[in-house]
Design a protein around this motif. Structure first.
Motif, PDB file in Angstrom:
ATOM      1  N   PHE A 430      10.848  -6.264 -10.299  1.00  0.00           N
ATOM      2  CA  PHE A 430      11.162  -7.353  -9.373  1.00  0.00           C
ATOM      3  C   PHE A 430       9.936  -8.230  -9.130  1.00  0.00           C
ATOM      4  N   VAL A 431      10.157  -9.542  -9.065  1.00  0.00           N
ATOM      5  CA  VAL A 431       9.132 -10.520  -8.732  1.00  0.00           C
ATOM      6  C   VAL A 431       9.750 -11.502  -7.740  1.00  0.00           C
ATOM      7  N   GLY A 445      -6.952  -4.817   0.254  1.00  0.00           N
ATOM      8  CA  GLY A 445      -6.589  -4.724  -1.153  1.00  0.00           C
ATOM      9  C   GLY A 445      -5.121  -4.959  -1.457  1.00  0.00           C
ATOM     10  N   THR A 446      -4.349  -5.386  -0.460  1.00  0.00           N
ATOM     11  CA  THR A 446      -2.932  -5.678  -0.672  1.00  0.00           C
ATOM     12  C   THR A 446      -2.678  -7.165  -0.478  1.00  0.00           C
ATOM     13  N   LEU A 466       9.133 -12.046   2.976  1.00  0.00           N
ATOM     14  CA  LEU A 466       7.770 -11.499   2.979  1.00  0.00           C
ATOM     15  C   LEU A 466       7.683 -10.333   2.000  1.00  0.00           C
ATOM     16  N   TYR A 467       6.652 -10.364   1.138  1.00  0.00           N
ATOM     17  CA  TYR A 467       6.468  -9.332   0.122  1.00  0.00           C
ATOM     18  C   TYR A 467       5.005  -8.882   0.097  1.00  0.00           C
ATOM     19  N   SER A 468       4.770  -7.708  -0.495  1.00  0.00           N
ATOM     20  CA  SER A 468       3.400  -7.218  -0.656  1.00  0.00           C
ATOM     21  C   SER A 468       3.218  -6.637  -2.058  1.00  0.00           C
ATOM     22  N   LEU A 469       1.986  -6.710  -2.547  1.00  0.00           N
ATOM     23  CA  LEU A 469       1.640  -6.174  -3.866  1.00  0.00           C
ATOM     24  C   LEU A 469       0.275  -5.518  -3.783  1.00  0.00           C
ATOM     25  N   GLU A 476       4.267  -2.729  -8.204  1.00  0.00           N
ATOM     26  CA  GLU A 476       5.523  -3.360  -7.808  1.00  0.00           C
ATOM     27  C   GLU A 476       5.343  -4.237  -6.574  1.00  0.00           C
ATOM     28  N   TRP A 477       6.173  -5.291  -6.516  1.00  0.00           N
ATOM     29  CA  TRP A 477       6.266  -6.104  -5.309  1.00  0.00           C
ATOM     30  C   TRP A 477       7.194  -5.374  -4.334  1.00  0.00           C
TER      31      TRP A 477
END
Length: 524
Positions: A430-431, A445-446, A466-469, A476-477
């Motif tokens: 997923f992106v 670091g995120t 809202l997403y994090s990587l 993964e996102w």
């Protein structure tokens, strides 16, 4: 001769004054027709309401509403993100915000803080954060739009928010930049650097390539006159400090008038380095040098957001490239690819999440000869599928004959791309969806990504997801807030409604004509 020149000057001034008066009277009549106050009255009313706020209030609230052209930074001392301002347009009405949100990462909660005498609502501004004096937010410029977008106001004010005592302070210091939005501002060695931007009042517009420095200790503005090869005027570029004390500028956007009511946009892909002059003790002498960034080739785009990360790296996401096929046809390609810029070596790399690894370790089993043969066959299939994917990566999702929108990743050079993470299973990873002008911030670091917008035909879809990587694992996102209504709220403009009604009427007329023809044929 001197007297004639003097009269000429006065005549030109009188003509300009008369023109401005005519435009002002015309606008006044238009505003009366739509029932909207002039923009100065609207802002004065907002400031009056702000003055009535006498104490700080904090409330835990739902996540921020849909918005774009806001600012998002990581709290310098706490496990939080900070969001300020932005705008939302639903096709009929524009809302501009001045709310200040704090997102607690570990608790997954949003708090809105309302403090006395805060900045007016704005979008397209810049905000930087520093840990000095127990934490500060610095905001400069931006713009305000009336609800009907018939009026715009650009700011030239500088504000600081003291995080420790939750207090806004307006910095009334002369000799700063002119009113603008779309500019870029960074904090570098106890100084604020402001570059570029634009000013647009609907009658005319101007793009800037000037440079200002604000001394954060002396509270003093300095206009800098750099030597060297200056970048062309632009807005929306990437602007970030480098480890060696220099400052990098990449890309941006501007437009120019071709003829009456016809503008031509230009998306930049050039790079410049702002270098301090050797042996300068004032910190005010700089030189522009055009440079080339190596590594992966990034396709032309604007609205790509950049933020600093750990280990001398900057991270970018998304953007859009508009193709003006002719004076009336405009097609846009929105992106959802992420890039890593090595600030020491000045090298672009693609960020491709690998997908979450299986816990049972099956992915790491040793392969026998049969497995190796299967791998060779998979490589051949992958090469074929890559060619197919490249031919299909631009997908048109809307084409109404005037505005065509395509969504797809940027073309990549597989030979030069340096991909982070294990790319063995990237096809199903997923992106976040394509967008421009999203918010990016890095904490521990995120990478966190919030909001932004994309266009679907004549619809402007504003996001609030809202997403994090994890930038160390790049696996993964993670979805923190999903967009429950991907198409957002779009009411459409009056002109769209009129066009729809006209199309319906034309359809009814054609049906009537067909019916009459059929009746005539039956009679014959």
């Amino acid at each position: 001769m001197g007297k004639k020149d003097k009269k000429k000057g006065k005549g030109a001034e009188k003509t300009a004054a008369k023109t401005d008066k005519k435009v002002s009277n015309k606008l006044k009549k238009e505003l009366e027709a739509i029932g909207e106050d002039d923009i100065e009255t609207i802002l004065a009313q907002i400031e009056k309401e702000e003055k009535h706020r006498l104490k700080v209030t904090e409330s835990i609230v739902e996540p921020p509403s849909r918005r774009v052209n806001f600012t998002l930074v990581a709290h310098p001392l706490k496990d939080e993100l900070i969001l300020f301002g932005g705008e939302f347009y639903n096709g009929q009405k524009t809302l501009v915000y001045n709310d200040l949100f704090f997102y607690n990462i570990s608790a997954n909660t949003w708090t809105v803080v309302k403090a006395p005498v805060s900045p007016s609502p704005r979008c397209g501004h810049q905000m930087v954060v520093t840990s000095a004096n127990k934490g500060q937010l610095w905001i400069f410029g931006g713009e305000f739009s009336s609800p009907t977008q018939s009026q715009f106001y650009h700011y030239r004010d500088l504000w600081v928010y003291h995080l420790a005592n939750k207090q806004w302070e307006k910095i009334n210091t002369p000799n700063g930049p002119s009113a603008r939005s779309g500019h870029r501002m960074i904090c570098h060695k106890k100084q604020l650097f402001v570059f570029g931007g634009f000013h647009d009042n609907l009658r005319d517009y101007r793009y800037f390539n000037d440079l200002y420095i604000f001394d954060m200790e002396a509270y003093k503005w300095h206009k800098i006159e750099p030597t060297g090869s200056l970048p062309a005027p632009r807005s929306g570029c990437c602007f970030t400090p480098l480890p060696d004390g220099k400052i990098l500028l990449y890309g941006g956007y501007s437009k120019e008038k071709i003829k009456k009511d016809v503008d031509k946009g230009h998306t930049y892909t050039d790079s410049y380095c702002l270098t301090p002059i050797k042996n300068d003790t004032t910190g005010l002498r700089w030189k522009w040098c055009q440079i080339k960034i190596c590594g992966l080739h990034i396709s032309p785009r604007c609205g790509m957001t950049m933020t600093a990360a750990l280990n001398n790296v900057a991270v970018c996401f998304g953007g859009v490239f508009d193709v003006e096929d002719d004076e009336e046809m405009l097609s846009g390609n929105f992106f959802n690819d992420a890039y890593n810029l090595d600030l020491e070596k000045l090298v672009w790399r693609s960020i491709v999440p690998s997908g979450k690894k299986e816990k049972d370790g099956k992915a790491r089993r040793r392969r026998n000869k049969e497995d190796v043969e299967n791998m060779e066959e998979e490589v051949e299939e992958t090469e074929d599928s890559t060619e197919i994917q490249q031919s299909l990566q631009r997908t048109t999702i809307s084409d109404d004959g005037i505005f065509k929108v395509s969504i797809g990743p940027a073309p990549t050079d597989q030979a030069s791309a340096s991909v982070q993470g294990d790319s063995s299973n990237t096809s199903s990873v997923f992106v976040p969806s394509p967008r421009m002008n999203c918010g990016l911030a890095v904490k521990h670091g995120t990478l966190y990504l919030y909001g932004g917008m994309f266009e679907d035909g004549d619809k402007q879809i504003t996001l609030n997801d809202l997403y994090s990587l994890d930038l160390k694992k790049v696996d993964e996102w993670k979805t923190i807030i999903g967009d429950k209504e991907p198409q957002g709220e779009w009411l459409g403009s009056d002109s769209e409604s009129d066009e729809g009604e006209e199309e319906e009427e034309e359809g009814e007329e054609s049906e009537d004509e067909d019916t009459e023809k059929d009746e005539t044929m039956d009679t014959n």
